[in-house]
Design a protein around this motif. Structure first.
Motif, PDB file in Angstrom:
ATOM      1  N   GLN A 181       0.817  -1.208   0.000  1.00 21.30           N
ATOM      2  CA  GLN A 181       0.000   0.000   0.000  1.00 21.30           C
ATOM      3  C   GLN A 181       0.850   1.257   0.000  1.00 21.30           C
ATOM      4  O   GLN A 181       0.479   2.265  -0.623  1.00 21.30           O
ATOM      5  CB  GLN A 181      -0.943  -0.023   1.212  1.00 21.30           C
ATOM      6  CG  GLN A 181      -2.084  -1.021   1.039  1.00 21.30           C
ATOM      7  CD  GLN A 181      -2.870  -1.250   2.313  1.00 21.30           C
ATOM      8  OE1 GLN A 181      -2.327  -1.160   3.410  1.00 21.30           O
ATOM      9  NE2 GLN A 181      -4.149  -1.563   2.175  1.00 21.30           N
ATOM     10  N   TYR A 182       2.000   1.218   0.682  1.00 17.43           N
ATOM     11  CA  TYR A 182       2.873   2.393   0.665  1.00 17.43           C
ATOM     12  C   TYR A 182       3.371   2.663  -0.759  1.00 17.43           C
ATOM     13  O   TYR A 182       3.375   3.810  -1.224  1.00 17.43           O
ATOM     14  CB  TYR A 182       4.078   2.221   1.591  1.00 17.43           C
ATOM     15  CG  TYR A 182       5.020   3.396   1.466  1.00 17.43           C
ATOM     16  CD1 TYR A 182       4.727   4.601   2.092  1.00 17.43           C
ATOM     17  CD2 TYR A 182       6.151   3.336   0.659  1.00 17.43           C
ATOM     18  CE1 TYR A 182       5.544   5.705   1.930  1.00 17.43           C
ATOM     19  CE2 TYR A 182       6.976   4.437   0.494  1.00 17.43           C
ATOM     20  CZ  TYR A 182       6.671   5.624   1.132  1.00 17.43           C
ATOM     21  OH  TYR A 182       7.477   6.719   0.958  1.00 17.43           O
ATOM     22  N   VAL A 183       3.786   1.607  -1.429  1.00 15.32           N
ATOM     23  CA  VAL A 183       4.275   1.767  -2.804  1.00 15.32           C
ATOM     24  C   VAL A 183       3.183   2.374  -3.684  1.00 15.32           C
ATOM     25  O   VAL A 183       3.424   3.304  -4.464  1.00 15.32           O
ATOM     26  CB  VAL A 183       4.740   0.409  -3.370  1.00 15.32           C
ATOM     27  CG1 VAL A 183       5.092   0.546  -4.852  1.00 15.32           C
ATOM     28  CG2 VAL A 183       5.943  -0.112  -2.590  1.00 15.32           C
ATOM     29  N   VAL A 184       1.962   1.864  -3.535  1.00 12.52           N
ATOM     30  CA  VAL A 184       0.844   2.375  -4.334  1.00 12.52           C
ATOM     31  C   VAL A 184       0.567   3.836  -4.007  1.00 12.52           C
ATOM     32  O   VAL A 184       0.454   4.687  -4.899  1.00 12.52           O
ATOM     33  CB  VAL A 184      -0.425   1.521  -4.088  1.00 12.52           C
ATOM     34  CG1 VAL A 184      -1.656   2.184  -4.735  1.00 12.52           C
ATOM     35  CG2 VAL A 184      -0.240   0.121  -4.635  1.00 12.52           C
ATOM     36  N   LEU A 185       0.480   4.177  -2.715  1.00  7.22           N
ATOM     37  CA  LEU A 185       0.067   5.535  -2.353  1.00  7.22           C
ATOM     38  C   LEU A 185       1.139   6.575  -2.667  1.00  7.22           C
ATOM     39  O   LEU A 185       0.818   7.702  -3.067  1.00  7.22           O
ATOM     40  CB  LEU A 185      -0.385   5.604  -0.894  1.00  7.22           C
ATOM     41  CG  LEU A 185       0.632   5.557   0.252  1.00  7.22           C
ATOM     42  CD1 LEU A 185       1.164   6.953   0.575  1.00  7.22           C
ATOM     43  CD2 LEU A 185      -0.017   4.978   1.502  1.00  7.22           C
ATOM     44  N   ILE A 186       2.427   6.218  -2.510  1.00  4.49           N
ATOM     45  CA  ILE A 186       3.456   7.228  -2.764  1.00  4.49           C
ATOM     46  C   ILE A 186       3.598   7.502  -4.258  1.00  4.49           C
ATOM     47  O   ILE A 186       3.805   8.643  -4.689  1.00  4.49           O
ATOM     48  CB  ILE A 186       4.813   6.829  -2.128  1.00  4.49           C
ATOM     49  CG1 ILE A 186       5.720   8.060  -1.979  1.00  4.49           C
ATOM     50  CG2 ILE A 186       5.510   5.750  -2.943  1.00  4.49           C
ATOM     51  CD1 ILE A 186       5.203   9.107  -1.040  1.00  4.49           C
ATOM     52  N   ILE A 187       3.470   6.451  -5.072  1.00  2.00           N
ATOM     53  CA  ILE A 187       3.493   6.649  -6.529  1.00  2.00           C
ATOM     54  C   ILE A 187       2.280   7.464  -6.956  1.00  2.00           C
ATOM     55  O   ILE A 187       2.374   8.393  -7.759  1.00  2.00           O
ATOM     56  CB  ILE A 187       3.536   5.292  -7.262  1.00  2.00           C
ATOM     57  CG1 ILE A 187       4.888   4.597  -7.028  1.00  2.00           C
ATOM     58  CG2 ILE A 187       3.297   5.469  -8.761  1.00  2.00           C
ATOM     59  CD1 ILE A 187       4.978   3.186  -7.584  1.00  2.00           C
ATOM     60  N   ALA A 188       1.117   7.108  -6.381  1.00  4.05           N
ATOM     61  CA  ALA A 188      -0.119   7.801  -6.740  1.00  4.05           C
ATOM     62  C   ALA A 188      -0.081   9.274  -6.347  1.00  4.05           C
ATOM     63  O   ALA A 188      -0.667  10.119  -7.030  1.00  4.05           O
ATOM     64  CB  ALA A 188      -1.305   7.113  -6.070  1.00  4.05           C
ATOM     65  N   TYR A 189       0.592   9.589  -5.265  1.00  5.25           N
ATOM     66  CA  TYR A 189       0.629  10.972  -4.786  1.00  5.25           C
ATOM     67  C   TYR A 189       1.638  11.815  -5.564  1.00  5.25           C
ATOM     68  O   TYR A 189       1.370  12.971  -5.883  1.00  5.25           O
ATOM     69  CB  TYR A 189       0.991  10.991  -3.301  1.00  5.25           C
ATOM     70  CG  TYR A 189       0.566  12.249  -2.579  1.00  5.25           C
ATOM     71  CD1 TYR A 189      -0.711  12.356  -2.043  1.00  5.25           C
ATOM     72  CD2 TYR A 189       1.438  13.319  -2.417  1.00  5.25           C
ATOM     73  CE1 TYR A 189      -1.115  13.506  -1.357  1.00  5.25           C
ATOM     74  CE2 TYR A 189       1.042  14.465  -1.742  1.00  5.25           C
ATOM     75  CZ  TYR A 189      -0.241  14.550  -1.219  1.00  5.25           C
ATOM     76  OH  TYR A 189      -0.633  15.680  -0.549  1.00  5.25           O
ATOM     77  N   THR A 190       2.797  11.233  -5.843  1.00  5.24           N
ATOM     78  CA  THR A 190       3.876  12.036  -6.422  1.00  5.24           C
ATOM     79  C   THR A 190       3.766  12.211  -7.939  1.00  5.24           C
ATOM     80  O   THR A 190       4.110  13.270  -8.463  1.00  5.24           O
ATOM     81  CB  THR A 190       5.247  11.433  -6.079  1.00  5.24           C
ATOM     82  OG1 THR A 190       5.277  10.050  -6.451  1.00  5.24           O
ATOM     83  CG2 THR A 190       5.516  11.547  -4.590  1.00  5.24           C
ATOM     84  N   ILE A 191       3.285  11.193  -8.660  1.00  4.02           N
ATOM     85  CA  ILE A 191       3.226  11.314 -10.122  1.00  4.02           C
ATOM     86  C   ILE A 191       2.293  12.447 -10.560  1.00  4.02           C
ATOM     87  O   ILE A 191       2.683  13.295 -11.377  1.00  4.02           O
ATOM     88  CB  ILE A 191       2.846   9.966 -10.773  1.00  4.02           C
ATOM     89  CG1 ILE A 191       4.043   9.011 -10.699  1.00  4.02           C
ATOM     90  CG2 ILE A 191       2.400  10.163 -12.223  1.00  4.02           C
ATOM     91  CD1 ILE A 191       3.797   7.655 -11.321  1.00  4.02           C
TER      92      ILE A 191
END
Length: 594
Positions: A181-191
C-alpha cells in the motif's frame, strides 16, 4: 477505454494484491496476529509504518486543508511530522525493549495495576475508534467518485476488503499489505504532483515548483495565489494567523497525539531487536518525508487550479457559465461533494468568501448574492488530476492511492482495537487461562465487530477526515502519551497517579470536545457554538479550539499524575528497577521476548 474501466483496473488490481498477500501471510498464532512474529525487516517495517501512519487524512485531507486555509493550516503538516520524531526518539526504542504485545500491557505492567491497564484500554479504544471514522470517511469519498457508487456503498466495499486481509492476516498480513500500500500511495501521490508542477511552473520537483515562477503570469506561484484569493475576499494564502496561542497548542496536540497513537506504536513491536526499532523509525521518517515534502505544493497548486478553472480569464468578472463547467465538476457533483446554487440566477458560477464583512460591498457591486459553489476539501487531491486534465491512468492511480492510504491505517487501527479487547481485556482479566487458539479466535471476532462499528461511524461522521482525525490525536495526546512518557522516564509516578492522570486528561479533553462538537458527536447536541469567541479565553482573543485542547489535557494529565503520586507511596523497588532497565542501554541488543 472509459475512465471508469481504468479506475476499476487500478483499484481492483490493488485490492486483489492486498488479498493475495493476506492469504500468503495468514497468521497462525497470536504472536503472528499481534506482532507479525516479531521478525520483520527494519526497512520493510519502516515502509509499513509510513503507510500505517499516512492515513486518509494525510493523503486526502491534509492537502485539502492546506489548500483551503494556507499557512494557517500548516499546523497539520508540522504537528504530524514533529510528532513522529517524538515517537521515534522518546518512545519506540524503550517500548520495544520492554517487549510486550500492546500499549495497555506496558501501562498495566509498568504501573503494576489491572485498573491502569483497563483505563489504557478505554483510552486506546476511544482514540482508535474516533480515528477510524476519518479513514472510513476517506474511503467513502474515494469510492463514491472513482467507482461511481454511493458513499455508503463505498464504505461497505472498503469494510469487506479490510475484513478479508486484516482478519485473516492480523499484523503479519497487515504488515506486508501495508508495504504494498505504501508503494501504491506514494506513486499515486507524487506522479500527479510532478505533472501539475510541470504544467504550472516547468519544475518537475513539486517542492521546488512551489517556490518557482508561475508560467502563465510570470510571477512567483505563491504571489499569484495570494493575488487570486485576495481578489475573492479570502485572506492571503501565505498570511499569518492572529491567534498564535491556538496555533501552537494545536500543533503541540497533534505532535504528542501522534506519538501516543497505539496503532503506530505497536509497529515497533514487530522487529527483532531494539536497534531494529530505531532503524525502523529512521526509515519510516524517510518514507513519510517523500509525501510530506510534496503535500504543500499539491495544496497550493490545487487551490490555484480550482480558482483558475472557475475564472479562466483571470478576472472575477468572467466566471464560467454553469452550462460550460468542465467534466470534472460534473463528475464530482454526482457524489454530492460539489454543490452549485445559482443564487443570483445569472447562469455563472461565483466562488468567493461570502462570510467576509469587508468584501460584501465588492460582492454587491459585482452582482453576487453569495458563494454558489461548495467544494468539499477532501476531494481536492483526488480531483487534482482531473482539474489539470491529466491522462486517465493518472486518475486511476490516484484512486488506488487514496484507497490504499485509508485502508492501511484503518487496518492498523482495527488491529489495535482487536488486540486491546482480546489480549488486554479477555486474556488479561476476564479469562487469563484462555488457549492460544481461543485468543486468536477472540481477536478475529473483536476485529470483525470493530469493522462493523467503524463502517457505521464512517456513514455518520462528525466532520471531514482530517478534522475527525484531529480529535483522535487530541484524545491520544491527553491520555496515552503522558502515561507512556511517565512510565519510561519517571520512577516516582505510581499506579494511583497514572490512573488519576489518564482519567483527568481523557475526561477533560472529551468533555471540552463534546461541549463544542456535540455530545458523542451527535449533530445538534453541542452546548456552545463552535466559534472562536465562544472558546475558552475567546473573549481575550486567545480562544482554545476543541481541536487544540489535547495539549491542555496532556498538561492536566501530567499535573494530576505527579500530584497524586507525590501524595501517595512510591512504586515498589522492582518497578523502579524495571524503569531503569527499560531506559538505559544495557541489554538493548536483545529485547525482552514476547
Amino acid at each position: 477505454m472509459s475512465q471508469f474501466a481504468i479506475n476499476l483496473i487500478f483499484v481492483g488490481g490493488s485490492f486483489a494484491l492486498y488479498i493475495a498477500i493476506a492469504i500468503w501471510a495468514r497468521a497462525g498464532s497470536t504472536k503472528e496476529f499481534y506482532v507479525a512474529g516479531g521478525g520483520v525487516n527494519p526497512v520493510m517495517n519502516g515502509m509499513a509504518t509510513a503507510a500505517d501512519w499516512m492515513s486518509a487524512a494525510s493523503f486526502i485531507s491534509m492537502a485539502g486543508l492546506i489548500a483551503a486555509g494556507g499557512y494557517a493550516n500548516s499546523t497539520f503538516l508540522m504537528g504530524w511530522t514533529g510528532g513522529y520524531v517524538l515517537l521515534a526518539m522518546l518512545l519506540a526504542p524503550y517500548l520495544r525493549k520492554f517487549g510486550k504485545f500492546t500499549v495497555p500491557e506496558f501501562i498495566g505492567d509498568r504501573f503494576y495495576s489491572k485498573n491502569a491497564r483497563f483505563v489504557a484500554v478505554a483510552c486506546l479504544i476511544i482514540a482508535s475508534v474516533t480515528y477510524v471514522i476519518g479513514q472510513m470517511t476517506g474511503a467513502g469519498v474515494a469510492f463514491s467518485r472513482f467507482l461511481e457508487v454511493e458513499s455508503d456503498t463505498g464504505l461497505i466495499i472498503a469494510a469487506v476488503i479490510v475484513f478479508l486481509y486484516a482478519v485473516m492476516g492480523g499484523m503479519k498480513g497487515i504488515t506486508y499489505t501495508q508495504v504494498a500500500q505504501y508503494v501504491v500511495l506514494i506513486i499515486a501521490y507524487t506522479i500527479p504532483a510532478v505533472f501539475i508542477s510541470l504544467q504550472l511552473t516547468g519544475n518537475f520537483l513539486p517542492p521546488l515548483g512551489l517556490f518557482s515562477e508561475h508560467i502563465e503570469s510570470g510571477m512567483p506561484l505563491l504571489q499569484k495565489l495570494d493575488m487570486v484569493v485576495r481578489d475573492l475576499g479570502f485572506t492571503d494564502y501565505t498570511g499569518d494567523v492572529s491567534n498564535k496561542l491556538n496555533m501552537v497548542l494545536f500543533t503541540l496536540s497533534l505532535m504528542i497525539g501522534t506519538a501516543g497513537l497505539p496503532h503506530v506504536i505497536i509497529r515497533f513491536f514487530t522487529v527483532p531487536k531494539v536497534s531494529d526499532a530505531r532503524w525502523s523509525a529512521g526509515w519510516a521518517l524517510v518514507f513519510i518525508a517523500l509525501l510530506y515534502l510534496t503535500a504543500p505544493a499539491v495544496a497550493s497548486m490545487a487551490r490555484l487550479n480550482l480558482l483558475t478553472t472557475i475564472y479562466p480569464a483571470g478576472t472575477t468578472a468572467d466566471a464560467i457559465e454553469y452550462a460550460q463547467r468542465p467534466d470534472w465538476i460534473k463528475n464530482w457533483e454526482t457524489t454530492g461533494l460539489i454543490k452549485f446554487d445559482d443564487k443570483n440566477s445569472d447562469g455563472r458560477i461565483q466562488l468567493y468568501n461570502d462570510k467576509s464583512e469587508s468584501f460584501k460591498q465588492t460582492a454587491t457591486e459585482r452582482g453576487w448574492n453569495g458563494n454558489e459553489l461548495t467544494v468539499n476539501n477532501d476531494i481536492l487531491v483526488l480531483a487534482n488530476p482531473e482539474i489539470a486534465n491529466l491522462p486517465g491512468w493518472v486518475i486511476g492511480l490516484i484512486a488506488a492511492g487514496g484507497l490504499a492510504a485509508a485502508l492501511s491505517t484503518a487496518a492498523g487501527l482495527l488491529l489495535a482495537i482487536s488486540s486491546a479487547v482480546s489480549h488486554d481485556l479477555i486474556k488479561g482479566s476476564i479469562n487469563p487461562n484462555i488457549s492460544e487458539k481461543g485468543e486468536l479466535r477472540a481477536a478475529r471476532i473483536s476485529m470483525a465487530v470493530a469493522i462493523v462499528i467503524a463502517t457505521w461511524l464512517g456513514m455518520n461522521p462528525p466532520g471531514f477526515a482530517a478534522q475527525t482525525v484531529a480529535l483522535a490525536f487530541g484524545i491520544a495526546a491527553a491520555s496515552i502519551f503522558p502515561a507512556l512518557m511517565m512510565g519510561i522516564f519517571s520512577k516516582r509516578v505510581n499506579n494511583k497517579g497514572a490512573i488519576a492522570g489518564m482519567l483527568a486528561g481523557l475526561l477533560s479533553t472529551v468533555l471540552y470536545i463534546f461541549l463544542y462538537l456535540g455530545w458523542f458527536f451527535i449533530p445538534g447536541t453541542a452546548t456552545f457554538a463552535n466559534t472562536p469567541d465562544n472558546w475558552l479565553f475567546g473573549s481575550m482573543g486567545y480562544g482554545i479550539s476543541p481541536l487544540s485542547f489535547g495539549a491542555i489535557g496532556a498538561m492536566i494529565n501530567f499535573a494530576v499524575a505527579f500530584a497524586v503520586s507525590s501524595a501517595t507511596e512510591a512504586p515498589p523497588k522492582h518497578i523502579q528497577e524495571l524503569v531503569e532497565s527499560v531506559r538505559y542501554p544495557k541489554g538493548a541488543g536483545a529485547a525482552t521476548d514476547h
